[in-house]
Scaffold this motif. Structure first.
Motif, PDB file in Angstrom:
ATOM      1  N   TRP A  22       0.822  -1.208   0.000  1.00 53.67           N
ATOM      2  CA  TRP A  22       0.000   0.000   0.000  1.00 53.67           C
ATOM      3  C   TRP A  22       0.860   1.263   0.000  1.00 53.67           C
ATOM      4  O   TRP A  22       0.567   2.224  -0.718  1.00 53.67           O
ATOM      5  CB  TRP A  22      -0.914  -0.018   1.220  1.00 53.67           C
ATOM      6  CG  TRP A  22      -1.797   1.188   1.342  1.00 53.67           C
ATOM      7  CD1 TRP A  22      -1.512   2.364   1.954  1.00 53.67           C
ATOM      8  CD2 TRP A  22      -3.122   1.325   0.833  1.00 53.67           C
ATOM      9  NE1 TRP A  22      -2.567   3.229   1.869  1.00 53.67           N
ATOM     10  CE2 TRP A  22      -3.578   2.610   1.184  1.00 53.67           C
ATOM     11  CE3 TRP A  22      -3.968   0.488   0.123  1.00 53.67           C
ATOM     12  CZ2 TRP A  22      -4.834   3.078   0.850  1.00 53.67           C
ATOM     13  CZ3 TRP A  22      -5.219   0.951  -0.207  1.00 53.67           C
ATOM     14  CH2 TRP A  22      -5.656   2.228   0.145  1.00 53.67           C
ATOM     15  N   ARG A  68      -3.243   3.688  -8.268  1.00 52.28           N
ATOM     16  CA  ARG A  68      -3.328   2.244  -8.490  1.00 52.28           C
ATOM     17  C   ARG A  68      -3.804   1.480  -7.261  1.00 52.28           C
ATOM     18  O   ARG A  68      -3.853   0.252  -7.292  1.00 52.28           O
ATOM     19  CB  ARG A  68      -1.967   1.703  -8.931  1.00 52.28           C
ATOM     20  CG  ARG A  68      -1.464   2.298 -10.238  1.00 52.28           C
ATOM     21  CD  ARG A  68      -0.129   1.692 -10.624  1.00 52.28           C
ATOM     22  NE  ARG A  68       0.400   2.281 -11.868  1.00 52.28           N
ATOM     23  CZ  ARG A  68       1.563   1.948 -12.419  1.00 52.28           C
ATOM     24  NH1 ARG A  68       2.324   1.032 -11.812  1.00 52.28           N
ATOM     25  NH2 ARG A  68       1.972   2.535 -13.521  1.00 52.28           N
ATOM     26  N   ARG A  69      -4.091   2.179  -6.186  1.00 51.27           N
ATOM     27  CA  ARG A  69      -4.552   1.503  -4.971  1.00 51.27           C
ATOM     28  C   ARG A  69      -6.033   1.202  -5.084  1.00 51.27           C
ATOM     29  O   ARG A  69      -6.852   2.097  -5.279  1.00 51.27           O
ATOM     30  CB  ARG A  69      -4.303   2.382  -3.749  1.00 51.27           C
ATOM     31  CG  ARG A  69      -2.842   2.656  -3.448  1.00 51.27           C
ATOM     32  CD  ARG A  69      -2.731   3.633  -2.296  1.00 51.27           C
ATOM     33  NE  ARG A  69      -1.347   3.989  -2.008  1.00 51.27           N
ATOM     34  CZ  ARG A  69      -0.994   4.927  -1.132  1.00 51.27           C
ATOM     35  NH1 ARG A  69      -1.937   5.589  -0.475  1.00 51.27           N
ATOM     36  NH2 ARG A  69       0.274   5.201  -0.928  1.00 51.27           N
ATOM     37  N   SER A  70      -6.375  -0.059  -4.939  1.00 52.09           N
ATOM     38  CA  SER A  70      -7.781  -0.470  -4.958  1.00 52.09           C
ATOM     39  C   SER A  70      -7.887  -1.837  -4.320  1.00 52.09           C
ATOM     40  O   SER A  70      -6.891  -2.566  -4.172  1.00 52.09           O
ATOM     41  CB  SER A  70      -8.339  -0.502  -6.385  1.00 52.09           C
ATOM     42  OG  SER A  70      -7.673  -1.480  -7.158  1.00 52.09           O
ATOM     43  N   LYS A 112      -9.402  -4.415  -5.587  1.00 49.52           N
ATOM     44  CA  LYS A 112      -9.175  -5.445  -6.606  1.00 49.52           C
ATOM     45  C   LYS A 112      -7.689  -5.667  -6.829  1.00 49.52           C
ATOM     46  O   LYS A 112      -7.220  -6.811  -6.913  1.00 49.52           O
ATOM     47  CB  LYS A 112      -9.854  -5.032  -7.906  1.00 49.52           C
ATOM     48  CG  LYS A 112      -9.711  -6.054  -9.016  1.00 49.52           C
ATOM     49  CD  LYS A 112     -10.433  -5.609 -10.272  1.00 49.52           C
ATOM     50  CE  LYS A 112     -10.266  -6.636 -11.387  1.00 49.52           C
ATOM     51  NZ  LYS A 112     -10.956  -6.200 -12.635  1.00 49.52           N
TER      52      LYS A 112
END
Length: 423
Positions: free
Chosen positions: A29, A36-38, A40
């Motif tokens: 993270w 791009r943090r998600s 999914k």
């Protein structure tokens, strides 16, 4: 839980893998760009890690998904202002635990009155001590069922906590008795009506020092002293940089077991006491204490050294042992469960003001346990904690409650969920 040595090793490996999964998620993270943090992307990273790293495979897939959901929930709590940012979990400072999110995988069977059997993924069938009623068999339905479990390890071994979903009616608001509570050291819970709650264990020894082992009996205290001396003796033979011997580790484990036993007794007293108070009173008023600031060290700095450092350290230790914050937390959800209300009032001045005349005069607190009003027209004297509890209740009746609307919101939120656990 009654585990074999092989099962203990398997569960220890799962707990270490779960902690490592959390730390890997935290590194992923912090190093990944915000765009791009998600959830999914994190899920794909977890699946790829379990394929490439062999020792992460000992953690069941559902438990790994639970670590992912818990980590994201920790960030939501941080964003909402309910907690701080998630941090790295160190091996020695974090609690070993594994989550089982699917209740259907447990296959709980009651063997007899005291013991039951449960299925632990990748461990097998395990016996556990049956300490609470569980909705299993014909007693289970859509409104009353087990939704999952959590495995937790402490100094006494591995324990299992079941998550139980129940449907209960919202309690009607109860307009019962009002009481003010002052948390103290000499008197754990002083009530404004005189119904003080004391656990019968003096906070200090005859020489005036704080008794940090007050929840242990005489024999247990003597055994603890022998173990501490034995640990100090064995530690003296260890050279700098040398690993801890197995004998010293065994001694440390025995000390931890005694400490854990004392903690359980303290928590048990808190649970029983707060439950009785929540059933008896409709409105409970407590002080809004900032305990972290209260137990701050008085050592000071090199330029400005503190005074009475040893006495302040003993007081801080006694305050920490009473666990006032945990008592307030228990009272909050238990009063809501029984239709009551918990209110906080400002703490400054409650222990220095006379509850009879209302004046604050210098020198009224002659010692830690006695209050003597120096007002010439009053002169009332009594227990200092009882005097403070009466002032706490008076502040509430005068309308000095801190954000009463937020308190009612907490009550409504607590009524919707009632967790039931078994160990």
């Amino acid at each position: 839980m009654a585990l074999t040595p092989a099962q203990v090793r398997l569960m220890d490996d799962q707990a270490h893998a779960a902690r490592a999964m959390w730390n890997l998620l935290h590194d992923w993270w912090t190093m990944t760009p915000k765009c791009r943090r998600s959830l999914k992307a994190a899920d794909e990273a977890v699946r790829q890690a379990r394929k490439e790293i062999d020792w992460l495979g000992v953690l069941p897939a559902q438990a790994a998904q639970s670590v992912l959901k818990t980590y994201f929930q920790a960030w939501r709590n941080c964003w909402d202002g309910r907690a701080g940012e998630p941090s790295f979990k160190a091996r020695l400072r974090s609690v070993m635990s594994v989550d089982i999110p699917q209740g259907r995988d447990l296959n709980i069977v009651r063997v007899h009155r005291r013991w039951g059997m449960v299925n632990i993924p990748k461990v097998g069938r395990v016996r556990f001590r049956w300490t609470k009623d569980l909705p299993v068999g014909k007693r289970a339905d859509q409104e009353n069922r087990i939704t999952g479990a959590r495995l937790v390890k402490d100094a006494l071994g591995w324990h299992i906590v079941f998550r139980v979903q129940t449907l209960e009616p919202t309690p009607e608001p109860r307009h019962g008795l009002e009481v003010g509570i002052d948390a103290g050291v000499n008197l754990p819970l002083a009530l404004s009506d005189g119904n003080h709650q004391d656990h019968g264990r003096p906070p200090r020894l005859p020489d005036g020092k704080a008794d940090r082992d007050k929840w242990l009996n005489t024999g247990e205290k003597a055994r603890l002293l022998r173990l501490e001396r034995r640990a100090a003796h064995r530690k003296s033979f260890r050279k700098p940089g040398q690993k801890t011997s197995h004998r010293l580790k065994r001694t440390y484990d025995q000390i931890k077991q005694l400490r854990a036993r004392a903690t359980r007794r303290a928590v048990d007293w808190q649970h029983k006491t707060t439950t009785a108070l929540a059933k008896q009173y409709g409105v409970i008023v407590v002080e809004d204490l900032h305990i972290t600031k209260m137990v701050k060290s008085a050592r000071g700095t090199v330029e400005k050294p503190g005074k009475n450092v040893a006495q302040k350290a003993g007081l801080n230790r006694a305050i920490s042992q009473e666990a006032w914050g945990r008592t307030v937390t228990m009272l909050t959800y238990k009063t809501a469960r029984h239709g009551g209300l918990l209110v906080k009032v400002p703490a400054p001045g409650t222990s220095l003001r006379c509850s009879v005349c209302g004046f604050t005069t210098p020198g009224s607190r002659e010692d830690q346990a006695t209050f003597v009003c120096k007002n010439p027209g009053c002169g009332w004297s009594g227990n200092a904690d009882w005097n403070a509890s009466r002032n706490v209740l008076h502040l509430y009746r005068m309308g000095h409650a801190l954000i009463p609307a937020a308190g009612r919101a907490v009550v409504r939120r607590a009524r919707r969920v009632k967790p039931a656990t078994a160990r």
